[in-house]
Design a protein around this motif. Sequence first.
Motif, PDB file in Angstrom:
ATOM      1  N   HIS A   1     -30.988 -29.499 -55.332  1.00  0.00           N
ATOM      2  CA  HIS A   1     -30.450 -27.997 -55.756  1.00  0.00           C
ATOM      3  C   HIS A   1     -29.099 -27.905 -54.893  1.00  0.00           C
ATOM      4  O   HIS A   1     -28.916 -28.576 -53.789  1.00  0.00           O
ATOM      5  CB  HIS A   1     -31.413 -27.132 -55.721  1.00  0.00           C
ATOM      6  CG  HIS A   1     -32.235 -26.868 -54.472  1.00  0.00           C
ATOM      7  ND1 HIS A   1     -32.990 -27.786 -54.195  1.00  0.00           N
ATOM      8  CD2 HIS A   1     -32.049 -25.799 -53.551  1.00  0.00           C
ATOM      9  CE1 HIS A   1     -33.769 -27.357 -52.815  1.00  0.00           C
ATOM     10  NE2 HIS A   1     -32.702 -26.144 -52.464  1.00  0.00           N
ATOM     11  N   LEU A   2     -28.448 -26.863 -55.332  1.00  0.00           N
ATOM     12  CA  LEU A   2     -27.095 -26.581 -54.492  1.00  0.00           C
ATOM     13  C   LEU A   2     -27.502 -25.149 -53.905  1.00  0.00           C
ATOM     14  O   LEU A   2     -28.339 -24.473 -54.609  1.00  0.00           O
ATOM     15  CB  LEU A   2     -26.133 -26.478 -55.376  1.00  0.00           C
ATOM     16  CG  LEU A   2     -25.486 -27.612 -56.132  1.00  0.00           C
ATOM     17  CD1 LEU A   2     -24.430 -27.317 -56.777  1.00  0.00           C
ATOM     18  CD2 LEU A   2     -25.289 -28.578 -55.107  1.00  0.00           C
ATOM     19  N   ILE A   3     -27.195 -25.020 -52.805  1.00  0.00           N
ATOM     20  CA  ILE A   3     -27.219 -23.524 -52.122  1.00  0.00           C
ATOM     21  C   ILE A   3     -25.822 -23.080 -52.047  1.00  0.00           C
ATOM     22  O   ILE A   3     -24.956 -23.729 -51.787  1.00  0.00           O
ATOM     23  CB  ILE A   3     -27.863 -23.601 -50.554  1.00  0.00           C
ATOM     24  CG1 ILE A   3     -29.153 -24.308 -50.451  1.00  0.00           C
ATOM     25  CG2 ILE A   3     -27.757 -22.169 -50.234  1.00  0.00           C
ATOM     26  CD1 ILE A   3     -30.338 -23.701 -51.273  1.00  0.00           C
ATOM     27  N   PHE A   4     -25.575 -21.818 -52.585  1.00  0.00           N
ATOM     28  CA  PHE A   4     -24.242 -21.445 -52.526  1.00  0.00           C
ATOM     29  C   PHE A   4     -24.054 -20.019 -52.540  1.00  0.00           C
ATOM     30  O   PHE A   4     -25.198 -19.186 -52.537  1.00  0.00           O
ATOM     31  CB  PHE A   4     -23.595 -21.776 -53.905  1.00  0.00           C
ATOM     32  CG  PHE A   4     -23.957 -20.980 -55.257  1.00  0.00           C
ATOM     33  CD1 PHE A   4     -23.548 -19.788 -55.697  1.00  0.00           C
ATOM     34  CD2 PHE A   4     -25.269 -21.414 -55.963  1.00  0.00           C
ATOM     35  CE1 PHE A   4     -23.986 -19.158 -56.758  1.00  0.00           C
ATOM     36  CE2 PHE A   4     -25.905 -20.685 -57.240  1.00  0.00           C
ATOM     37  CZ  PHE A   4     -25.173 -19.381 -57.412  1.00  0.00           C
ATOM     38  N   THR A   5     -22.845 -19.365 -52.121  1.00  0.00           N
ATOM     39  CA  THR A   5     -22.456 -18.045 -52.087  1.00  0.00           C
ATOM     40  C   THR A   5     -21.649 -17.757 -53.009  1.00  0.00           C
ATOM     41  O   THR A   5     -20.585 -18.848 -53.074  1.00  0.00           O
ATOM     42  CB  THR A   5     -22.358 -17.718 -50.821  1.00  0.00           C
ATOM     43  OG1 THR A   5     -21.241 -18.284 -50.075  1.00  0.00           O
ATOM     44  CG2 THR A   5     -23.398 -17.605 -49.673  1.00  0.00           C
ATOM     45  N   SER A   6     -21.295 -16.553 -53.493  1.00  0.00           N
ATOM     46  CA  SER A   6     -20.302 -16.217 -54.160  1.00  0.00           C
ATOM     47  C   SER A   6     -20.028 -14.495 -54.011  1.00  0.00           C
ATOM     48  O   SER A   6     -20.816 -13.825 -54.172  1.00  0.00           O
ATOM     49  CB  SER A   6     -20.617 -16.474 -55.724  1.00  0.00           C
ATOM     50  OG  SER A   6     -19.534 -15.912 -56.608  1.00  0.00           O
ATOM     51  N   GLY A   7     -18.565 -13.929 -53.692  1.00  0.00           N
ATOM     52  CA  GLY A   7     -18.684 -12.819 -53.589  1.00  0.00           C
ATOM     53  C   GLY A   7     -17.068 -12.681 -53.217  1.00  0.00           C
ATOM     54  O   GLY A   7     -16.456 -13.180 -53.824  1.00  0.00           O
ATOM     55  N   GLU A   8     -17.006 -11.694 -52.373  1.00  0.00           N
ATOM     56  CA  GLU A   8     -15.319 -10.981 -51.975  1.00  0.00           C
ATOM     57  C   GLU A   8     -14.720 -12.187 -51.620  1.00  0.00           C
ATOM     58  O   GLU A   8     -13.585 -12.429 -51.707  1.00  0.00           O
ATOM     59  CB  GLU A   8     -15.533  -9.767 -51.301  1.00  0.00           C
ATOM     60  CG  GLU A   8     -16.065  -8.601 -51.647  1.00  0.00           C
ATOM     61  CD  GLU A   8     -16.153  -7.506 -50.801  1.00  0.00           C
ATOM     62  OE1 GLU A   8     -15.765  -7.673 -49.569  1.00  0.00           O
ATOM     63  OE2 GLU A   8     -17.055  -6.692 -51.130  1.00  0.00           O
ATOM     64  N   ILE A   9     -15.330 -12.994 -50.696  1.00  0.00           N
ATOM     65  CA  ILE A   9     -14.727 -14.309 -50.228  1.00  0.00           C
ATOM     66  C   ILE A   9     -14.224 -15.294 -50.933  1.00  0.00           C
ATOM     67  O   ILE A   9     -13.428 -16.108 -50.793  1.00  0.00           O
ATOM     68  CB  ILE A   9     -15.733 -14.483 -48.871  1.00  0.00           C
ATOM     69  CG1 ILE A   9     -15.634 -13.629 -48.043  1.00  0.00           C
ATOM     70  CG2 ILE A   9     -14.921 -15.742 -48.159  1.00  0.00           C
ATOM     71  CD1 ILE A   9     -16.758 -13.825 -46.639  1.00  0.00           C
ATOM     72  N   GLY A  10     -15.105 -15.404 -51.920  1.00  0.00           N
ATOM     73  CA  GLY A  10     -14.962 -16.568 -52.913  1.00  0.00           C
ATOM     74  C   GLY A  10     -16.301 -17.437 -53.087  1.00  0.00           C
ATOM     75  O   GLY A  10     -17.475 -17.087 -52.610  1.00  0.00           O
ATOM     76  N   PHE A  11     -16.213 -18.460 -53.824  1.00  0.00           N
ATOM     77  CA  PHE A  11     -17.280 -19.191 -54.368  1.00  0.00           C
ATOM     78  C   PHE A  11     -17.388 -20.390 -53.075  1.00  0.00           C
ATOM     79  O   PHE A  11     -16.387 -20.894 -52.895  1.00  0.00           O
ATOM     80  CB  PHE A  11     -17.288 -19.773 -55.535  1.00  0.00           C
ATOM     81  CG  PHE A  11     -18.208 -21.056 -55.797  1.00  0.00           C
ATOM     82  CD1 PHE A  11     -19.609 -20.423 -56.357  1.00  0.00           C
ATOM     83  CD2 PHE A  11     -17.900 -22.344 -55.754  1.00  0.00           C
ATOM     84  CE1 PHE A  11     -20.707 -21.535 -56.785  1.00  0.00           C
ATOM     85  CE2 PHE A  11     -19.109 -23.328 -55.989  1.00  0.00           C
ATOM     86  CZ  PHE A  11     -20.233 -22.711 -56.607  1.00  0.00           C
ATOM     87  N   ARG A  12     -18.604 -20.669 -52.780  1.00  0.00           N
ATOM     88  CA  ARG A  12     -18.839 -21.866 -51.828  1.00  0.00           C
ATOM     89  C   ARG A  12     -20.140 -22.496 -51.622  1.00  0.00           C
ATOM     90  O   ARG A  12     -21.126 -21.781 -51.995  1.00  0.00           O
ATOM     91  CB  ARG A  12     -18.689 -21.334 -50.123  1.00  0.00           C
ATOM     92  CG  ARG A  12     -18.546 -22.235 -49.115  1.00  0.00           C
ATOM     93  CD  ARG A  12     -17.681 -21.804 -47.927  1.00  0.00           C
ATOM     94  NE  ARG A  12     -17.456 -22.863 -47.190  1.00  0.00           N
ATOM     95  CZ  ARG A  12     -17.451 -22.814 -45.664  1.00  0.00           C
ATOM     96  NH1 ARG A  12     -17.424 -21.662 -45.171  1.00  0.00           N
ATOM     97  NH2 ARG A  12     -17.035 -23.795 -45.137  1.00  0.00           N
ATOM     98  N   VAL A  13     -20.063 -23.837 -51.792  1.00  0.00           N
ATOM     99  CA  VAL A  13     -21.480 -24.495 -51.920  1.00  0.00           C
ATOM    100  C   VAL A  13     -21.635 -24.521 -50.302  1.00  0.00           C
ATOM    101  O   VAL A  13     -21.033 -25.445 -49.514  1.00  0.00           O
ATOM    102  CB  VAL A  13     -21.338 -25.914 -52.368  1.00  0.00           C
ATOM    103  CG1 VAL A  13     -22.362 -26.509 -52.097  1.00  0.00           C
ATOM    104  CG2 VAL A  13     -20.887 -25.732 -53.919  1.00  0.00           C
ATOM    105  N   ILE A  14     -23.079 -24.322 -49.932  1.00  0.00           N
ATOM    106  CA  ILE A  14     -23.449 -24.292 -48.633  1.00  0.00           C
ATOM    107  C   ILE A  14     -24.089 -25.514 -48.157  1.00  0.00           C
ATOM    108  O   ILE A  14     -24.167 -25.912 -47.126  1.00  0.00           O
ATOM    109  CB  ILE A  14     -24.422 -22.868 -48.095  1.00  0.00           C
ATOM    110  CG1 ILE A  14     -23.553 -21.704 -48.392  1.00  0.00           C
ATOM    111  CG2 ILE A  14     -24.734 -22.896 -46.727  1.00  0.00           C
ATOM    112  CD1 ILE A  14     -22.323 -21.518 -47.726  1.00  0.00           C
ATOM    113  N   ALA A  15     -25.243 -25.900 -49.201  1.00  0.00           N
ATOM    114  CA  ALA A  15     -25.790 -27.120 -48.786  1.00  0.00           C
ATOM    115  C   ALA A  15     -25.950 -27.954 -50.159  1.00  0.00           C
ATOM    116  O   ALA A  15     -26.024 -27.165 -51.229  1.00  0.00           O
ATOM    117  CB  ALA A  15     -26.975 -26.874 -48.178  1.00  0.00           C
TER     118      ALA A  15
END
Length: 100
Positions: A69-83
Amino acid sequence: MSLDEFHPAARIEFQDTIDRYADVEERLAADFLDRVEQVVDVCRRHPGWHARIDETDARTALVDRFPYHLIFTSGEIGFRVIAVVHHSRRPGYWIDRLED
């Protein structure tokens, strides 16, 4: 999909996984790559469809047909896959990456 969207440690996890699958069969590695690209695309367009992890801004998304599975963030800073996490990995090992 751009690897620039991946945390440096997630890039390494992703490439290591592709390499391991390629050692078994090139087609398997290509399928994993395709599936991750699909998941990243959906996560980027619809981040709210995926479960939030505890009290963090991170979310998780399953990679179809693979035990990842992918751990990700998405928000003001943009989309990023964390792990890029194998299901057998210790939960939360990636948490410090949220601060990078």
